[in-house]
Design a protein around this motif. Structure first.
Motif, PDB file in Angstrom:
ATOM      1  N   ALA A 138       0.836  -1.213   0.000  1.00 39.20           N
ATOM      2  CA  ALA A 138       0.000   0.000   0.000  1.00 39.20           C
ATOM      3  C   ALA A 138       0.863   1.253   0.000  1.00 39.20           C
ATOM      4  CB  ALA A 138      -0.926  -0.003   1.209  1.00 39.20           C
ATOM      5  N   SER A 208      -7.816   5.058  -1.102  1.00 37.69           N
ATOM      6  CA  SER A 208      -6.620   4.328  -0.666  1.00 37.69           C
ATOM      7  C   SER A 208      -5.425   4.594  -1.572  1.00 37.69           C
ATOM      8  CB  SER A 208      -6.917   2.828  -0.636  1.00 37.69           C
ATOM      9  OG  SER A 208      -7.923   2.548   0.315  1.00 37.69           O
ATOM     10  N   ASN A 209      -4.259   4.742  -0.949  1.00 40.46           N
ATOM     11  CA  ASN A 209      -2.967   4.949  -1.596  1.00 40.46           C
ATOM     12  C   ASN A 209      -2.767   6.376  -2.104  1.00 40.46           C
ATOM     13  OD1 ASN A 209      -2.752   2.200  -1.163  1.00 40.46           O
ATOM     14  ND2 ASN A 209      -3.188   1.650  -3.290  1.00 40.46           N
TER      15      ASN A 209
END
Length: 399
Positions: A138, A208-209
């Protein structure tokens, strides 16, 4: 090998864990390793450091001190499970055994998950995989660290603070001090601003990320927009001090941040212009409510009963150059942009009261509630210093 942490639980909305490494500063200044946005916290309030085989918390001549077991302390050796209070925040000292083969940030996640009963998507529930590649993957997927290899990343895992926010929780507000960078590990956040009537205007959605906070990091200015969680979200935070070290060691990371800074700044300006939203003040500001007494400037062309009356209101947003007043009552309907007011702002007792004049810039109404956007004018040097000390924790020179 053992790792040590400070854990913070702020009601049911935010839970955080801070890995301890070397000497860790705590205070309201955004350049601290742990920043606590709280007017009861001094700019540099305390330090936690490893000395002669023990972790010690030390007061740095703060205004309100450190409370340990109900008493003020200047210095205290910490043992497992000890809690101490700084301002309104209570932090707990934890330790955890860590295998040399275990990815550090994943080990931190194990502590975090057990501390707050949160099942992280990055922790192997069976603990059969000591490398926990999902979390490392991640971080390596974020544009900031994409150019680094796994070995280089391993050196950064010791310094990431972790925060779990409930859905709808503010991470920070536009105008807040702060220079750290956040990475969304899990969840989704909304980036937004407000127009002069207080209505939210969306600027971006990050999942996310993806990362945010680079504008304040690079410019040195307060936060240029607000960020709130759209759902329960797990964030990794890298402090200003640590980001400085990272950029010195890996110059390509700064290049990535500068690129995103320019693109996002241009996109934000374009969206603001299309929506006819002007840039808001970028000074530190205080969001909690303060009592404000105010009256109408005697030369205003308003009904005499209004000019001779003292009104009570509360602040929704105050900075060194202005504030948002929230008041109720039918008489408020008579106020309009251009009105001049006499203001008495009741700061916390140790700061005293500030008397100044205000010019109403805009008025918005919601039912029986009226919001007045007010710019300060003709504030005396003494009262300006009071407001400076309240907002900044020390006196700054204002041009």
């Amino acid at each position: 090998m053992k790792r040590f942490y400070l854990a913070l639980k702020r009601n049911n909305l935010q839970k955080s864990i801070y890995p301890l490494e070397g000497s860790v500063s705590i205070g309201r200044n955004p350049e601290n390793d742990i920043t606590l946005v709280d007017y009861n916290v001094s700019r540099t309030h305390a330090r936690v450091s490893f000395q002669k085989g023990s972790w010690i918390i030390e007061d740095l001549d703060s205004a309100n001190g450190i409370i340990f077991a109900g008493e003020l302390v200047v210095s205290k050796t910490l043992t497992l499970g000890d809690s101490f209070q700084i301002g309104e925040s209570i932090l707990t000292f934890l330790e955890e055994g860590v295998s040399d083969n275990t990815e550090q940030l994943s080990a931190t996640m194990q502590v975090f998950s057990s501390l707050i009963n949160y099942q992280s998507p990055f922790v192997d529930p069976n603990r059969t995989n000591p490398s926990f590649m999902r979390l490392q993957g991640a971080l390596l997927s974020t544009p900031i660290f994409r150019s680094l290899g796994k070995q280089a990343l391993r050196g950064l895992e010791d310094i990431a603070n972790l925060h779990l926010f409930s859905a709808g929780q503010l991470v920070f507000q536009e105008g807040d001090p702060g220079r750290s960078v956040y990475i969304v590990l899990d969840g989704r956040v909304q980036v937004f601003t407000k127009d002069h009537e207080g209505q939210e205007f969306p600027l971006a959605t990050l999942e996310s990320n993806q990362f945010f906070g680079e504008m304040a990091l690079l410019s040195g200015k307060p936060r240029s927009s607000s960020v709130a969680t759209a759902k329960e979200s797990l964030l990794a935070e890298f402090s200003y001090k640590n980001m400085q070290r990272i950029m010195m060691r890996y110059p390509q990371i700064k290049e990535v941040l500068v690129q995103y800074f320019r693109e996002r700044e241009e996109d934000s300006k374009k969206k603001r212009a299309e929506a006819n939203i002007q840039e808001r003040r970028k000074e530190p500001r205080f969001k909690e409510r303060l009592l404000v007494s105010f009256g109408v400037w005697p030369l205003e062309s308003l009904p005499e009963e209004m000019i001779n009356h003292t009104y009570k209101a509360s602040s929704a947003d105050i900075s060194i150059s202005g504030m948002m007043l929230v008041a109720m009552g039918p008489a408020m309907e008579a106020f309009h942009a251009g009105c001049r007011l006499q203001l008495e702002i009741h700061l916390p007792s140790r700061f005293g009261r500030v008397e100044t004049q205000g010019l109403v810039r805009h008025v918005s109404r919601e039912g029986n509630t009226v919001k007045l956007g007010v710019d300060f004018v003709d504030t005396t040097a003494e009262d300006k210093k009071k407001l400076q000390k309240f907002l900044y924790g020390q006196t700054h020179t204002i041009g």
